[in-house]
Write a protein that holds these residues in place. Sequence first.
Motif, PDB file in Angstrom:
ATOM      1  N   ALA A   1       0.782  -1.233  -0.052  1.00 11.99           N
ATOM      2  CA  ALA A   1       0.214   0.138  -0.179  1.00 11.99           C
ATOM      3  C   ALA A   1       0.614   1.174   0.069  1.00 11.99           C
ATOM      4  CB  ALA A   1      -0.865   0.042   1.244  1.00 11.99           C
ATOM      5  N   PRO A   2       0.236   2.429  -0.261  1.00 10.40           N
ATOM      6  CA  PRO A   2       1.312   3.746  -0.495  1.00 10.40           C
ATOM      7  C   PRO A   2       1.613   4.132   0.824  1.00 10.40           C
ATOM      8  CG  PRO A   2      -0.802   3.891  -1.572  1.00 10.40           C
ATOM      9  CD  PRO A   2      -0.883   2.606  -1.159  1.00 10.40           C
ATOM     10  N   GLY A   3       3.037   4.058   0.799  1.00 10.35           N
ATOM     11  CA  GLY A   3       3.590   4.438   2.070  1.00 10.35           C
ATOM     12  C   GLY A   3       3.731   3.390   3.190  1.00 10.35           C
ATOM     13  N   LYS A   4       3.544   2.125   2.859  1.00 11.31           N
ATOM     14  CA  LYS A   4       3.872   1.262   3.702  1.00 11.31           C
ATOM     15  C   LYS A   4       4.831  -0.014   3.219  1.00 11.31           C
ATOM     16  CE  LYS A   4      -0.898   1.224   5.858  1.00 11.31           C
ATOM     17  NZ  LYS A   4      -2.033   0.508   6.630  1.00 11.31           N
ATOM     18  N   GLU A   5       5.278  -0.627   3.974  1.00  6.92           N
ATOM     19  CA  GLU A   5       5.904  -1.768   3.480  1.00  6.92           C
ATOM     20  C   GLU A   5       5.366  -2.873   2.730  1.00  6.92           C
ATOM     21  OE1 GLU A   5       9.598  -1.472   6.782  1.00  6.92           O
ATOM     22  OE2 GLU A   5       8.666  -3.141   6.614  1.00  6.92           O
ATOM     23  N   ARG A   6       6.039  -3.682   1.936  1.00  6.40           N
ATOM     24  CA  ARG A   6       5.248  -4.775   1.225  1.00  6.40           C
ATOM     25  C   ARG A   6       5.097  -6.032   2.301  1.00  6.40           C
ATOM     26  NH1 ARG A   6       8.091  -6.687  -4.145  1.00  6.40           N
ATOM     27  NH2 ARG A   6       9.614  -7.237  -2.512  1.00  6.40           N
ATOM     28  N   GLU A   7       3.810  -6.593   2.257  1.00  5.12           N
ATOM     29  CA  GLU A   7       3.557  -7.565   3.174  1.00  5.12           C
ATOM     30  C   GLU A   7       3.096  -8.751   2.690  1.00  5.12           C
ATOM     31  OE1 GLU A   7       0.285  -6.378   5.975  1.00  5.12           O
ATOM     32  OE2 GLU A   7      -1.109  -6.000   4.084  1.00  5.12           O
ATOM     33  N   GLY A   8       3.094 -10.095   2.992  1.00  3.35           N
ATOM     34  CA  GLY A   8       2.707 -11.146   2.525  1.00  3.35           C
ATOM     35  C   GLY A   8       0.997 -11.289   2.811  1.00  3.35           C
ATOM     36  N   VAL A   9       0.476 -11.824   1.798  1.00  9.61           N
ATOM     37  CA  VAL A   9      -1.085 -11.799   1.885  1.00  9.61           C
ATOM     38  C   VAL A   9      -1.345 -13.230   1.932  1.00  9.61           C
ATOM     39  CG1 VAL A   9      -3.084 -11.618   0.554  1.00  9.61           C
ATOM     40  CG2 VAL A   9      -1.345  -9.673   0.614  1.00  9.61           C
ATOM     41  N   SER A  10      -0.852 -14.291   1.089  1.00  7.17           N
ATOM     42  CA  SER A  10      -1.240 -15.741   0.981  1.00  7.17           C
ATOM     43  C   SER A  10      -0.062 -16.359   0.287  1.00  7.17           C
ATOM     44  CB  SER A  10      -2.370 -15.548   0.235  1.00  7.17           C
ATOM     45  OG  SER A  10      -3.002 -17.134   0.376  1.00  7.17           O
ATOM     46  N   CYS A  11      -0.164 -17.878   0.420  1.00  6.63           N
ATOM     47  CA  CYS A  11       0.830 -18.580  -0.254  1.00  6.63           C
ATOM     48  C   CYS A  11       0.009 -19.912  -0.418  1.00  6.63           C
ATOM     49  CB  CYS A  11       2.061 -18.705   0.203  1.00  6.63           C
ATOM     50  SG  CYS A  11       3.566 -19.498  -0.340  1.00  6.63           S
ATOM     51  N   ILE A  12       0.692 -20.404  -1.619  1.00  4.94           N
ATOM     52  CA  ILE A  12       0.307 -22.058  -1.746  1.00  4.94           C
ATOM     53  C   ILE A  12       1.370 -22.527  -2.266  1.00  4.94           C
ATOM     54  CG2 ILE A  12      -0.393 -21.227  -4.315  1.00  4.94           C
ATOM     55  CD1 ILE A  12      -2.739 -23.618  -3.905  1.00  4.94           C
ATOM     56  N   SER A  13       1.723 -23.850  -1.666  1.00  5.04           N
ATOM     57  CA  SER A  13       2.924 -24.627  -1.863  1.00  5.04           C
ATOM     58  C   SER A  13       2.765 -25.125  -3.239  1.00  5.04           C
ATOM     59  CB  SER A  13       2.825 -25.783  -0.929  1.00  5.04           C
ATOM     60  OG  SER A  13       1.598 -26.607  -1.132  1.00  5.04           O
ATOM     61  N   GLY A  14       3.788 -25.866  -3.833  1.00  2.00           N
ATOM     62  CA  GLY A  14       3.804 -26.367  -5.091  1.00  2.00           C
ATOM     63  C   GLY A  14       2.859 -27.369  -5.256  1.00  2.00           C
ATOM     64  N   SER A  15       2.441 -28.188  -4.451  1.00  2.00           N
ATOM     65  CA  SER A  15       1.723 -29.346  -4.552  1.00  2.00           C
ATOM     66  C   SER A  15       0.154 -28.634  -4.337  1.00  2.00           C
ATOM     67  CB  SER A  15       1.985 -30.396  -3.783  1.00  2.00           C
ATOM     68  OG  SER A  15       1.805 -29.881  -2.237  1.00  2.00           O
ATOM     69  N   GLY A  16       0.047 -27.638  -3.741  1.00  2.00           N
ATOM     70  CA  GLY A  16      -1.226 -27.064  -3.454  1.00  2.00           C
ATOM     71  C   GLY A  16      -1.728 -27.654  -2.331  1.00  2.00           C
ATOM     72  N   SER A  17      -0.944 -28.302  -1.458  1.00  2.00           N
ATOM     73  CA  SER A  17      -1.523 -29.163  -0.285  1.00  2.00           C
ATOM     74  C   SER A  17      -1.615 -28.200   0.917  1.00  2.00           C
ATOM     75  CB  SER A  17      -1.066 -30.282  -0.136  1.00  2.00           C
ATOM     76  OG  SER A  17       0.600 -30.067   0.313  1.00  2.00           O
ATOM     77  N   SER A  18      -0.565 -27.021   0.894  1.00  2.50           N
ATOM     78  CA  SER A  18      -0.512 -25.950   1.988  1.00  2.50           C
ATOM     79  C   SER A  18      -0.797 -24.608   1.664  1.00  2.50           C
ATOM     80  CB  SER A  18       1.139 -26.408   2.533  1.00  2.50           C
ATOM     81  OG  SER A  18       1.432 -27.534   3.138  1.00  2.50           O
ATOM     82  N   LEU A  19      -1.635 -24.308   2.320  1.00  2.50           N
ATOM     83  CA  LEU A  19      -2.274 -22.668   2.178  1.00  2.50           C
ATOM     84  C   LEU A  19      -1.791 -21.906   3.429  1.00  2.50           C
ATOM     85  CD1 LEU A  19      -5.743 -23.534   0.824  1.00  2.50           C
ATOM     86  CD2 LEU A  19      -3.536 -23.470  -0.437  1.00  2.50           C
ATOM     87  N   TYR A  20      -1.546 -20.787   3.271  1.00  5.82           N
ATOM     88  CA  TYR A  20      -1.426 -19.897   4.033  1.00  5.82           C
ATOM     89  C   TYR A  20      -1.719 -18.502   4.028  1.00  5.82           C
ATOM     90  CZ  TYR A  20       2.539 -23.254   5.166  1.00  5.82           C
ATOM     91  OH  TYR A  20       3.092 -24.381   5.277  1.00  5.82           O
ATOM     92  N   TYR A  21      -2.612 -17.914   5.020  1.00  5.21           N
ATOM     93  CA  TYR A  21      -3.021 -16.540   4.788  1.00  5.21           C
ATOM     94  C   TYR A  21      -2.770 -15.595   6.010  1.00  5.21           C
ATOM     95  CZ  TYR A  21      -6.297 -18.915   1.854  1.00  5.21           C
ATOM     96  OH  TYR A  21      -6.754 -19.785   0.847  1.00  5.21           O
ATOM     97  N   ALA A  22      -2.435 -14.371   5.671  1.00  4.58           N
ATOM     98  CA  ALA A  22      -2.293 -13.286   6.608  1.00  4.58           C
ATOM     99  C   ALA A  22      -3.686 -13.070   7.303  1.00  4.58           C
ATOM    100  CB  ALA A  22      -1.759 -12.024   6.097  1.00  4.58           C
ATOM    101  N   ASP A  23      -3.367 -12.875   8.787  1.00  3.72           N
ATOM    102  CA  ASP A  23      -4.610 -12.733   9.583  1.00  3.72           C
ATOM    103  C   ASP A  23      -5.535 -11.896   9.115  1.00  3.72           C
ATOM    104  OD1 ASP A  23      -2.865 -13.009  12.724  1.00  3.72           O
ATOM    105  OD2 ASP A  23      -3.459 -14.597  11.278  1.00  3.72           O
ATOM    106  N   SER A  24      -5.238 -10.828   8.339  1.00  2.16           N
ATOM    107  CA  SER A  24      -6.254  -9.682   7.710  1.00  2.16           C
ATOM    108  C   SER A  24      -6.890 -10.015   6.798  1.00  2.16           C
ATOM    109  CB  SER A  24      -5.108  -8.463   7.606  1.00  2.16           C
ATOM    110  OG  SER A  24      -4.284  -8.810   6.643  1.00  2.16           O
ATOM    111  N   VAL A  25      -6.455 -11.497   6.038  1.00  4.35           N
ATOM    112  CA  VAL A  25      -7.581 -11.782   5.014  1.00  4.35           C
ATOM    113  C   VAL A  25      -8.201 -12.997   5.190  1.00  4.35           C
ATOM    114  CG1 VAL A  25      -6.142 -10.194   3.651  1.00  4.35           C
ATOM    115  CG2 VAL A  25      -5.421 -12.675   3.875  1.00  4.35           C
ATOM    116  N   LYS A  26      -7.744 -13.697   6.405  1.00  2.22           N
ATOM    117  CA  LYS A  26      -8.471 -14.931   6.552  1.00  2.22           C
ATOM    118  C   LYS A  26      -9.831 -14.985   6.620  1.00  2.22           C
ATOM    119  CE  LYS A  26      -4.928 -17.222   9.411  1.00  2.22           C
ATOM    120  NZ  LYS A  26      -4.487 -17.621  10.545  1.00  2.22           N
ATOM    121  N   GLY A  27     -10.718 -15.877   5.908  1.00  6.69           N
ATOM    122  CA  GLY A  27     -11.859 -15.784   5.824  1.00  6.69           C
ATOM    123  C   GLY A  27     -12.666 -15.060   4.435  1.00  6.69           C
ATOM    124  N   ARG A  28     -11.689 -14.168   3.840  1.00  5.75           N
ATOM    125  CA  ARG A  28     -12.140 -13.346   2.926  1.00  5.75           C
ATOM    126  C   ARG A  28     -11.477 -13.809   1.763  1.00  5.75           C
ATOM    127  NH1 ARG A  28     -11.171  -8.126   3.114  1.00  5.75           N
ATOM    128  NH2 ARG A  28      -9.026  -8.329   4.223  1.00  5.75           N
TER     129      ARG A  28
END
Length: 123
Positions: A40-67
């Motif tokens: 975002a403008p004026g902010k550091e880049r942050e992680g949002v989500s990630c999916i592993s190569g196999s697709g079996s592992s998913l990760y979400y930042a707390d700010s976007v979980k459920g959305r």
Amino acid sequence: QLQLVESGGGLVQPGGSLRLSCAYSGIVLDYYAIGWFRQAPGKEREGVSCISGSGSSLYYADSVKGRFTISRDNAKNTVYLQMNSLKPEDTAVYYCAARRFRCVQSQNDYNSWGQGTQVTVSS
């Protein structure tokens, strides 16, 4: 080295939805973990989500979980980020990035980055 291209950004009203795509090409000999990051403008880049190569592992930042929901179609070499219930604070440039196999937290460990796509949430 992979080439990554994001698409799907745009202007949406609060509460709306967007689906971002990250298409990757190049030397694809095995599966790559794909992470979504945002800045975002004026902010550091942050992680949002990630999916592993196999697709079996998913990760979400707390700010976007459920959305937000991340998914991938390896046959199409594409990763998607479905974003629902968008808020003004989700406004940012969204980037996808790749590294082999596993998701990790450090952005420095991602080898290939896309050019970014703008997401603006505003009424």
